[in-house]
Enzyme design. Structure first.
Site, PDB file in Angstrom:
ATOM      1  N   GLU A  44     -49.857  -4.034  16.603  1.00 22.01           N
ATOM      2  CA  GLU A  44     -49.084  -3.404  17.659  1.00 22.01           C
ATOM      3  C   GLU A  44     -47.645  -3.909  17.638  1.00 22.01           C
ATOM      4  OE1 GLU A  44     -50.673  -4.210  21.554  1.00 22.01           O
ATOM      5  OE2 GLU A  44     -49.366  -2.769  22.543  1.00 22.01           O
ATOM      6  N   SER A  52     -45.072  -9.611  25.735  1.00 23.93           N
ATOM      7  CA  SER A  52     -43.702  -9.545  26.267  1.00 23.93           C
ATOM      8  C   SER A  52     -42.759 -10.351  25.370  1.00 23.93           C
ATOM      9  CB  SER A  52     -43.660 -10.118  27.683  1.00 23.93           C
ATOM     10  OG  SER A  52     -43.730 -11.536  27.627  1.00 23.93           O
ATOM     11  N   SER A  97     -55.500  -4.926  29.655  1.00 23.85           N
ATOM     12  CA  SER A  97     -54.871  -5.599  30.792  1.00 23.85           C
ATOM     13  C   SER A  97     -55.643  -5.373  32.086  1.00 23.85           C
ATOM     14  CB  SER A  97     -53.447  -5.075  30.976  1.00 23.85           C
ATOM     15  OG  SER A  97     -52.711  -5.253  29.804  1.00 23.85           O
TER      16      SER A  97
HETATM   17  C1  LIG Z   1     -45.681   1.119  30.577  1.00 20.27           C
HETATM   18  C2  LIG Z   1     -46.755   0.157  30.220  1.00 20.27           C
HETATM   19  C3  LIG Z   1     -47.825   0.572  29.468  1.00 20.27           C
HETATM   20  C4  LIG Z   1     -48.863  -0.300  29.190  1.00 20.27           C
HETATM   21  N1  LIG Z   1     -49.952   0.168  28.516  1.00 20.27           N
HETATM   22  C5  LIG Z   1     -51.036  -0.632  28.413  1.00 20.27           C
HETATM   23  C6  LIG Z   1     -52.260  -0.137  27.869  1.00 20.27           C
HETATM   24  O1  LIG Z   1     -52.348   1.031  27.488  1.00 20.27           O
HETATM   25  N2  LIG Z   1     -53.344  -0.936  27.839  1.00 20.27           N
HETATM   26  C7  LIG Z   1     -53.275  -2.235  28.245  1.00 20.27           C
HETATM   27  O2  LIG Z   1     -54.278  -2.931  28.156  1.00 20.27           O
HETATM   28  N3  LIG Z   1     -52.131  -2.764  28.746  1.00 20.27           N
HETATM   29  C8  LIG Z   1     -51.022  -1.979  28.847  1.00 20.27           C
HETATM   30  N4  LIG Z   1     -49.876  -2.492  29.380  1.00 20.27           N
HETATM   31  C9  LIG Z   1     -49.896  -3.841  29.927  1.00 20.27           C
HETATM   32  C10 LIG Z   1     -49.051  -4.840  29.191  1.00 20.27           C
HETATM   33  O3  LIG Z   1     -49.673  -5.278  28.036  1.00 20.27           O
HETATM   34  C11 LIG Z   1     -48.760  -5.975  30.173  1.00 20.27           C
HETATM   35  O4  LIG Z   1     -47.844  -5.474  31.118  1.00 20.27           O
HETATM   36  C12 LIG Z   1     -48.199  -7.194  29.501  1.00 20.27           C
HETATM   37  O5  LIG Z   1     -49.204  -7.853  28.796  1.00 20.27           O
HETATM   38  C13 LIG Z   1     -47.569  -8.157  30.512  1.00 20.27           C
HETATM   39  O6  LIG Z   1     -48.448  -8.467  31.550  1.00 20.27           O
HETATM   40  P1  LIG Z   1     -48.011  -8.345  33.094  1.00 20.27           P
HETATM   41  O7  LIG Z   1     -47.365  -7.049  33.279  1.00 20.27           O
HETATM   42  O8  LIG Z   1     -49.189  -8.688  33.903  1.00 20.27           O
HETATM   43  O9  LIG Z   1     -46.898  -9.455  33.283  1.00 20.27           O
HETATM   44  P2  LIG Z   1     -47.154 -11.056  33.470  1.00 20.27           P
HETATM   45  O10 LIG Z   1     -48.043 -11.557  32.393  1.00 20.27           O
HETATM   46  O11 LIG Z   1     -47.535 -11.337  34.869  1.00 20.27           O
HETATM   47  O12 LIG Z   1     -45.682 -11.552  33.184  1.00 20.27           O
HETATM   48  C14 LIG Z   1     -44.636 -11.571  34.171  1.00 20.27           C
HETATM   49  C15 LIG Z   1     -43.422 -12.222  33.535  1.00 20.27           C
HETATM   50  O13 LIG Z   1     -43.748 -13.558  33.137  1.00 20.27           O
HETATM   51  C16 LIG Z   1     -43.505 -13.754  31.773  1.00 20.27           C
HETATM   52  N5  LIG Z   1     -44.516 -14.687  31.239  1.00 20.27           N
HETATM   53  C17 LIG Z   1     -45.839 -14.578  31.314  1.00 20.27           C
HETATM   54  N6  LIG Z   1     -46.432 -15.587  30.668  1.00 20.27           N
HETATM   55  C18 LIG Z   1     -45.446 -16.361  30.150  1.00 20.27           C
HETATM   56  C19 LIG Z   1     -45.426 -17.564  29.369  1.00 20.27           C
HETATM   57  N7  LIG Z   1     -46.541 -18.168  28.961  1.00 20.27           N
HETATM   58  N8  LIG Z   1     -44.231 -18.054  29.025  1.00 20.27           N
HETATM   59  C20 LIG Z   1     -43.087 -17.443  29.434  1.00 20.27           C
HETATM   60  N9  LIG Z   1     -43.039 -16.319  30.139  1.00 20.27           N
HETATM   61  C21 LIG Z   1     -44.225 -15.791  30.520  1.00 20.27           C
HETATM   62  C22 LIG Z   1     -43.594 -12.379  31.176  1.00 20.27           C
HETATM   63  O14 LIG Z   1     -42.871 -12.313  29.958  1.00 20.27           O
HETATM   64  C23 LIG Z   1     -42.986 -11.511  32.261  1.00 20.27           C
HETATM   65  O15 LIG Z   1     -41.586 -11.550  32.142  1.00 20.27           O
HETATM   66  C24 LIG Z   1     -48.799  -1.635  29.641  1.00 20.27           C
HETATM   67  C25 LIG Z   1     -47.696  -2.080  30.359  1.00 20.27           C
HETATM   68  C26 LIG Z   1     -46.687  -1.207  30.650  1.00 20.27           C
HETATM   69  C27 LIG Z   1     -45.524  -1.693  31.442  1.00 20.27           C
END
Ligand SMILES: Cc1cc2nc3c(=O)[nH]c(=O)nc-3n(C[C@H](O)[C@H](O)[C@H](O)COP(=O)(O)OP(=O)(O)OC[C@H]3O[C@@H](n4cnc5c(N)ncnc54)[C@H](O)[C@@H]3O)c2cc1C
Ligand SMILES: Cc1cc2nc3c(=O)[nH]c(=O)nc-3n(C[C@H](O)[C@H](O)[C@H](O)COP(=O)(O)OP(=O)(O)OC[C@H]3O[C@@H](n4cnc5c(N)ncnc54)[C@H](O)[C@@H]3O)c2cc1C
Lengths: 379, 400
Positions: free
Chosen positions: B244, B385, B129
């Site tokens: 995963e 998500s 990410s």
């Molecule tokens: C505690 C924690 C640990 C993590 N650990 C890691 C790690 O070790 N390595 C790593 O690489 N990543 C890690 N992540 C990242 C995680 O994979 C991302 O948070 C996740 O992919 C969501 O991306 P974002 O947070 O940018 O949310 P966004 O992608 O910005 O999403 C925001 C909201 O929009 C929704 N959304 C987005 N796209 C769509 C769509 N096409 N249709 C409908 N709804 C949508 C999402 O469901 C969410 O509700 C971690 C995250 C957390 C919170």
């Protein structure tokens, strides 16, 4: 552990699926509903021929020799077809009670006729104030000579209007809600003093109010003061069958909704392209799969001899089915829009049957309270 | 349809049960069952015990320490390890980078990394990410350029779980900006001690230090550290994300938590009675148990469906496991707060994060209740998500 069907089960499933495909289109169903009984005698004869009316009886009594899984397969297909015939009343309730409480001679006499399609049975147990408490019985049975005489009233007897034989819970001893003192009586529907008023139910099936004024019972099943545990067991088994029917209903509502979404165009495109609707139909799908999953658990557990774990599992199943069914039914209507509000379109009818099943033998809330009072679901 | 397991399957389950409960220190298991954080050393210790007995990486190819188990055996392994409160292999190692290297890596990479990865001699973290690439992971911009026989990485990763402990990071990098975004990504392995890497902690809402930002500033990585082919990284990432997703269901762990909640509720006083005597609480608890029972059956159905099929593409129905499994974990933390009542309030932080009863008010378990509730919001966000899972089902199963 495996979820595969045996060869016999697969044959049964194929034949009942084919039956529904051939005989239970939505338009055919409308015609059956318009018949005199509100269902089709011709279908009934066909069910008998396929062995469905004896699906859970021993072969010695003309049955198919199946267990809970066989009943599940039939009920699920019947749910998909929204079948009107009195299978649940006659085979599941009536047949179930006779199978569990009857003597060999009684079984020989009655089960073989049920299986052959020549005897319809209904189970009269609900009373004005009993709600879901099977022990709350005010209809009385008093000894007279070597027989029993019944007095009182029963309500919402499913398919009580067309039954040849009515099985009745009646109090032979004790006070109103005592667990002891309840007997299970066999009454001829034409017996003197028995009056019944039939009516349609919300889901297009039939029921009756039945009153007994000095009605002579034809027979008694089992201990005239100790029928309750058997009644409870059969109701547990019946709930599992209803839940299987509900899975069929949910499946059909979901599939119909998804198909409709792909066809219905608004704003210049199929409404299935709107993500908000996609996600809601996915939630329906998840609810359906959760229901299907727990129904397998409930079906198998319904055959458990231990009353406590059986009841807990069946109630848990009814809770999940009720919860999933409500979501799927309401969403199926909503995602269709106005069309689902009409009698002409099928989805509303499934929704109505689903809603009645939720209320049968205890609502979601009642069963949740039962599970909550009986400890953990996990060993 | 037969929901009973065979005698051999049950014997396998019992063997696993006994192993996990006798070989892994009780102090570690208790912490897990109570929802407390583990130290780095504890995580390493238990993984090395598992590995010594050949049980750290059962999902890997047999030649690299994996097991040729049936789907039911894999199910019992996961269920029993979770029921016992054993954390199990570090997911970044055992279910993410390990299988990718085993499947797509070079022989030299396999030899160099797989044994050390199984034994947690190398602690991996996941560099996927970015601030601008969350759900839309393929939009990532951290770039790697091949200059003088080395990959030079520039950019930023974020949400890097336990990056503060990591020895190595597997990074998705943009290696071709001029093609469709999925077709210009590579999967590169990078030593965390390489000059130019900076790790900055991010504190999560529960107060803990679980995630980090990782900055890459002209980080030079040997050319051979790329996994598989250049610009094929997206395929490897998808392979990994499927693993995963199923890991997130956590049915066994949820069963263990519910059991513990029932025990705590039977002790915790409420007026003259106990929390468990309150019918409203019991009904809420039962509702979660019912959903979990259904999910357990769903999981078994998915497992039964795998029987006799080649391992490979994840069943899209496993998105149900991710969605429901994460919801259930979240409901469970809510139930724990119900048991704790007003004692969810005191907040204390220590080096091990929040969740220890440092203040000393109220019951010991209560201190972790609210932090766990806050922390578990993550499970419906990461691993794809729950909205993304809905998109997957909509497309792959419902055909929208
Ligand atoms: C505690 C924690 C640990 C993590 N650990 C890691 C790690 O070790 N390595 C790593 O690489 N990543 C890690 N992540 C990242 C995680 O994979 C991302 O948070 C996740 O992919 C969501 O991306 P974002 O947070 O940018 O949310 P966004 O992608 O910005 O999403 C925001 C909201 O929009 C929704 N959304 C987005 N796209 C769509 C769509 N096409 N249709 C409908 N709804 C949508 C999402 O469901 C969410 O509700 C971690 C995250 C957390 C919170
Ligand atoms: C009982 C009843 C009485 C009515 N009385 C009248 C009346 O007196 N006069 C009159 O003119 N009309 C009347 N209507 C019609 C009513 O206004 C329509 O039913 C309504 O506009 C929805 O249209 P639809 O039924 O064609 O559903 P559709 O528009 O086909 O919608 C189907 C589903 O798709 C959803 N949907 C549609 N577009 C989108 C979108 N862009 N984004 C997300 N979701 C979308 C809808 O919310 C719905 O869930 C009545 C309807 C009913 C049921």
């Amino acid at each position: 552990m495996d979820f595969d069907l045996t060869d016999d089960q697969r044959l049964l499933k194929d034949s009942v699926d084919r039956l529904i495909a051939d005989r239970y289109s939505f338009d055919q169903r409308k015609k059956y509903m318009a018949e005199k009984d509100g269902w089709s005698r011709d279908n009934w004869a066909q069910f008998a021929e396929l062995g469905l009316l004896g699906v859970s009886f021993d072969e010695a009594y003309g049955g198919f020799g199946g267990g809970p899984v066989e009943s599940m397969l039939v009920a699920e297909a019947f749910g998909r077809g929204l079948v009107l015939e009195p299978f649940f009343a006659t085979v599941v309730l009536g047949g179930g009670l006779i199978k569990r409480a009857g003597t060999d001679a009684q079984k020989m006499a009655m089960l073989s006729e049920i299986a052959a399609g020549t005897r319809l049975v209904a189970f009269a147990h609900v009373e004005r104030a009993s709600r879901y408490n099977l022990a709350d019985v005010q209809v009385t049975a008093t000894k007279s000579g070597d027989g029993w005489v019944l007095n009182g009233e029963k309500s919402v007897v499913m398919h009580g209007d067309c039954a040849d034989t009515i099985l009745v819970t009646a109090r032979t001893a004790g006070s109103r809600r005592d667990r002891n003192g309840i007997g299970l009586f066999v009454v001829d529907a034409k017996a003197e003093g028995l009056t019944r008023k039939g009516y349609p139910t919300q889901d297009g099936l039939r029921a009756a109010e039945i009153s007994f004024a000095n009605v002579r019972a034809a027979d008694v099943l089992g201990d005239p003061a100790g029928a309750l545990p058997i009644v409870e067991r059969v109701i547990d088994e019946a709930i599992a069958v209803l839940c299987s029917e509900a899975v069929g209903l949910m499946h059909e509502m979901h599939v119909t909704t998804v198909d409709y979404m792909k066809q219905r165009k608004q704003f210049g495109r199929a409404i299935s392209e709107f993500q908000v609707l996609q996600h809601r139909s996915v939630d329906m799908f998840v609810a359906l799969e959760q229901a299907r999953s727990i129904n397998m658990f409930g079906t198998v557990m319904a055959g458990d001899d231990d009353a406590k774990s059986r009841s807990r599992a069946v109630s848990a199943t009814k809770v999940q089915i009720g919860k999933s069914g409500k979501l799927i039914g309401e969403e199926a209507v909503q995602l269709h829009g106005g069309i689902a509000m009409t009698m002409e379109y099928k989805v509303g009818h499934y929704f109505k049957r689903m809603t009645m099943i939720e209320a049968l033998y205890g609502s979601t809330a009642d069963h949740l309270a039962k599970v909550a009072d009986s400890g953990s679901l996990f060993a | 349809m037969d929901l009973n397991f065979t005698a051999e399957e049950l014997a396998f389950r019992d063997e696993m049960r006994k192993f996990f409960r006798t070989e892994i220190p009780e102090s570690i298991r208790t912490k897990v069952l109570e929802g407390q954080h583990l130290t780095k050393d504890e995580i390493i210790l238990q993984q090395r015990i598992l590995n010594k007995h050949g049980l750290a990486v059962p999902g890997w190819p047999v030649e690299w320490g994996g097991k040729d188990w049936t789907p039911v055996q894999r199910y019992f392994y996961a269920d029993e390890i979770q029921l016992a409160g054993v954390p199990g292999g570090l997911a970044f190692n055992t279910s993410m980078v390990g299988p990718v290297i085993a499947q797509f890596g070079s022989e030299a990479q396999k030899k160099k990394f797989l044994p050390a990865t199984a034994n947690l001699d190398i602690w991996w973290c996941q560099g996927f990410s970015e601030p601008g690439a969350g759900s839309d992971l393929a939009g990532l911009r951290t770039k790697a350029e091949l200059i003088d026989g080395q990959w030079v990485i520039n950019g930023q990763k974020t949400w890097t779980t336990l990056g503060q402990h990591a020895d190595w990071i597997f990074v998705l990098c943009r290696t071709d900006p001029n093609v469709k975004k999925q077709e210009g990504i590579s999967y590169i392995l990078c030593d965390m001690k390489t000059p130019g890497i900076t790790v900055r902690p991010i504190q999560t809402i529960d107060g803990g230090h679980e995630v980090n930002e990782v900055f890459f500033d002209d980080v030079k990585v040997p050319a051979e550290n790329i996994v598989g082919e250049v610009n094929k990284g997206w395929d490897y990432a998808k392979f990994l994300l499927g693993n995963e997703r199923t890991g997130i269901a956590q049915v066994g762990a949820s069963k263990a938590r519910l059991k513990r909640i029932r025990e705590l509720a039977a002790i915790e006083p409420m007026g003259e009675a106990r929390v468990l005597d309150n019918p409203k609480f019991r009904e809420k608890l039962s509702m979660v148990e019912i959903e979990l029972k259904a999910l357990e059956m769903t999981q078994l159905r998915i497992i039964a469906d795998e029987k006799g099929k080649a391992k490979g593409r994840p069943n899209p129905a496993s998105s149900i496991l991710k969605m429901k499994g994460s919801e259930i974990q979240q409901w469970i933390t809510d139930l724990t707060m119900d048991v704790a009542g007003p004692y969810i309030m005191p907040f204390a932080m220590s080096d091990e994060g929040s969740g220890r009863n440092e203040v000393g008010y109220g019951p010991e378990f209560a201190a972790a209740a609210a932090p766990a509730y806050f922390n578990k919001r993550k499970v419906s966000i990461y691993g794809g998500s729950n909205e993304i899972q809905r998109n997957i089902i909509a497309k792959a199963i419902l055909g929208f």
